[in-house]
Design a protein around this motif. Structure first.
Motif: not given
Length: 142
Positions: A43, A48, A50, A80, A83, A91, A93
């Motif tokens: 990550l 970012q 899925r 999180r 999306d 998603l 990150k």
């Protein structure tokens, strides 16, 4: 090189790289496990992603990645969000704290590797330096 010697080199290289990797993973402070650190590092590097894409990059099942991300979110290393393109998907990150953790783990492991390299003879260090391009070529498509 004969097929027997190629297999011997392959087997020895596989064991040496695996053992070195495992040994370096054990260096440093306790924290998230290898799978979580690997996902977090992905990550940090990729940005970012899925959860399904991250699972594919890490070579694990989506359910496994979901558990890993849940633990990293709980620890504050990952954020999180849903999306915006597909509200059913999430998603993930890395947070700033997650980036610091990856940097610290990498630094600790690199320092440990430096200590081990310092113990080698100059000839062995030179051989490893010369082998780096070949090792990088082995993982170029990953």
């Amino acid at each position: 090189m004969t097929s027997t010697s190629v297999q011997d080199v392959s087997g020895r290289l596989y064991l040496a790289v695996g053992r070195l990797s495992r040994s370096l993973r054990q260096a440093g402070v306790p924290g998230p496990g290898h799978g979580a650190i690997s996902a977090l590092a992905t990550l940090v590097h990729a940005g970012q992603l899925r959860l399904g894409d991250l699972a594919a990059k890490e070579g694990v099942a989506a359910a496994t990645m979901s558990r890993i991300i849940a633990s990293l979110v709980e620890a504050g290393y990952v954020s999180r969000e849903s999306d915006p393109i597909d509200r059913r998907a999430w998603l993930a990150k890395a947070t700033e704290e997650g980036e610091r953790l990856v940097s610290g783990v990498r630094s600790t492991r690199v320092q440990e590797l430096n200590r081990r390299l310092d113990r080698l003879s100059p000839e062995h260090r030179e051989a490893l330096t010369a082998a780096i391009p070949a090792l990088e070529a082995l993982i170029a498509d990953d």
